[in-house]
Design an enzyme around this catalytic site. Sequence first.
Site, short mmCIF file in Angstrom:
data_model
loop_
_atom_site.label_atom_id
_atom_site.label_comp_id
_atom_site.label_asym_id
_atom_site.label_seq_id
_atom_site.Cartn_x
_atom_site.Cartn_y
_atom_site.Cartn_z
N ASP A 1 1.98 6.48 5.64
CA ASP A 1 0.93 5.54 5.22
C ASP A 1 1.35 4.78 3.96
O ASP A 1 0.60 3.95 3.46
CB ASP A 1 -0.39 6.28 4.99
CG ASP A 1 -1.61 5.40 5.19
OD1 ASP A 1 -1.50 4.38 5.92
OD2 ASP A 1 -2.67 5.69 4.61
N ASP B 1 -11.89 7.24 4.03
CA ASP B 1 -10.68 7.01 4.83
C ASP B 1 -10.34 5.52 4.93
O ASP B 1 -9.39 5.15 5.60
CB ASP B 1 -10.84 7.61 6.23
CG ASP B 1 -9.52 7.71 6.97
OD1 ASP B 1 -8.47 7.75 6.30
OD2 ASP B 1 -9.54 7.76 8.21
N GLU C 1 -9.31 3.88 2.28
CA GLU C 1 -8.86 3.93 0.87
C GLU C 1 -7.79 2.91 0.54
O GLU C 1 -7.65 2.50 -0.61
CB GLU C 1 -8.35 5.34 0.55
CG GLU C 1 -6.90 5.63 0.92
CD GLU C 1 -6.60 5.54 2.42
OE1 GLU C 1 -5.45 5.19 2.76
OE2 GLU C 1 -7.49 5.82 3.23
N ARG D 1 -7.44 -0.26 1.16
CA ARG D 1 -7.96 -1.52 0.62
C ARG D 1 -8.47 -1.36 -0.80
O ARG D 1 -8.47 -2.32 -1.58
CB ARG D 1 -9.04 -2.06 1.56
CG ARG D 1 -10.30 -1.24 1.65
CD ARG D 1 -11.08 -1.51 2.92
NE ARG D 1 -10.43 -0.96 4.09
CZ ARG D 1 -10.90 -1.08 5.33
NH1 ARG D 1 -12.04 -1.71 5.55
NH2 ARG D 1 -10.25 -0.57 6.35
N LYS E 1 0.85 -1.19 0.00
CA LYS E 1 0.00 0.00 0.00
C LYS E 1 0.89 1.24 0.00
O LYS E 1 1.70 1.43 0.91
CB LYS E 1 -0.90 -0.01 1.23
CG LYS E 1 -1.68 1.28 1.46
CD LYS E 1 -2.38 1.28 2.82
CE LYS E 1 -2.92 2.66 3.16
NZ LYS E 1 -3.52 2.71 4.52
N ASP F 1 -2.21 10.46 3.71
CA ASP F 1 -3.61 10.10 3.87
C ASP F 1 -4.31 11.11 4.78
O ASP F 1 -4.18 11.08 6.00
CB ASP F 1 -3.74 8.70 4.46
CG ASP F 1 -5.19 8.25 4.59
OD1 ASP F 1 -6.06 8.89 3.96
OD2 ASP F 1 -5.45 7.29 5.32
N LYS G 1 -9.72 13.04 8.35
CA LYS G 1 -9.20 12.62 9.65
C LYS G 1 -9.14 13.80 10.62
O LYS G 1 -9.05 14.96 10.19
CB LYS G 1 -7.78 12.06 9.50
CG LYS G 1 -7.65 10.75 8.77
CD LYS G 1 -6.19 10.35 8.68
CE LYS G 1 -5.98 9.04 7.94
NZ LYS G 1 -6.50 7.89 8.69
#
Length: 503
Positions: free
Chosen positions: A287, A346, A348, A350, A264, A269, A276
């Site tokens: 991230d 949030d 995202e 996956r 990933k 993020d 967030k």
Amino acid sequence: MLKINAFKYTGSAGTSANTIYVKYFFSDSPAEEVEMFCSSLQPYIKSEEVTKLSAKGGSLQRKVYGIKVFDEVLITVIKKSKTFDRDYFRNGICGLVGGTEKNEVQNIIIEPSPFASVKDTFDREEDYLNSIIEGALYAGYKFDKYKSADKEVKEVNVYISYENAAIEKLISSRERLMTAVRFVRDLENEPANVVFPASLAAMIMSTFEGTGINITVYDEKKIEEEKMGGLTAVGKGSVNPPRFIIMEYKGRSADDTDLALVGKGITFDTGGISLKPAADMWLMKADMSGAAVTAGIIYAAALNKLPVNITGVIAAAENMPSGNALKPGDIVTTSSGKTIEVDNTDAEGRIVLADALHYVSKLKPGHIIDFATLTGACVVALGEFTAGLFSNDDSLALGLLHSSSVTHERLWRMPMWEDYNKQIESEVADVKNLGGRWGGAITAAKFLEKWVDEDIPWAHLDIAGPSMPNKLKNYTSVYMTGFGVRLVYDFIDREFALKNKQQ
């Protein structure tokens, strides 16, 4: 900052100034063995100053000063208790060597106890020695490139005094592995205005030059052509468009792929439209740790020329809010044809991993492992220093758990029962990207599973906790950690490289 050089001790370092000698014993060592060593120092002592034995860090320490050959001798008598584990030397030596940054020590000679004294803790002698070498090399890491003050680089030579013919080979191998770990940590610690999808690809290409790793990078147009709707959807909210990075390392002549790695690569993020909270959002520059670890493992395999074929892919994007950003309620069509209802932007990671997992599944590799700082729920469940392991294959899971034990990069296997699929059912698409409050790390893994060929052994590592700094260890306390590189390198070396050498 420190520059650490590691060597086998040949008896020459003690003739120079600013040298300390570290000798390890265990509390069950014969008393005469300890006294014999102390007696051997007497001819070299000018004026003896011995501190009283005192408990410190689970050990008893006695310092002997004023020696002609060595400036200080540190005798450590270790108690075998619950605090003594496979990370004892890695963590302790990291602290010992790191503590020399602001003093005059230039040489450290470390004499470990014989392997016989630790056979009940370490499976192999090389694992024991590797933990010592890694501890020394960890001590040299610092991320201070953006500090404007002049940075003095101090070199410290660490010598391992140990009777093993392979010690020099082990030192060289660990130095190359830790070069890859430092590369990963640098990527994780870089700010998001420096590391974004295109620059991440460029940094990997620059670092891998001359290693034999083949790299292909899809830009946003190629990503759309490949119908990678998940990666496109997440990346479209940012002025920095997404990238899909493919890395291929062939360590043996066969055409088949032993292992596919998936990372990933969310280079920052914000949460997107599902924004967030501001507190600690700066940590989201890391991230993309899954992407960094994927690249780092392949880099380590290439540097040490492991006889294994690995393909790694990175789905890189920024998750930003904008007028063009992905919205809750959107339905995304991925490259597999499966559709996703976006319940929360949030979640995202996956979504981009769906396209990446489908890509590697089509390659029919022997195994797939993905890495992602995927869920806060995993940190809630397991704490800051343990990654969640989710797998469809017991043999793969057991192999990773064994390497976790060896490297002390901790994993805990989580359930993958079919019941959890109920939580991510959608009324309007094939699947929903969020499964509610309960079991969030598990429902995320069940989401990913839908893009993996069920005939391929697969493991998902949720590294959200241990990728971030934590105060548990000397080598994790300040910067992003590079968690996962040593773990999976050990797994590859045991499960694939050794077998391929024997064929």
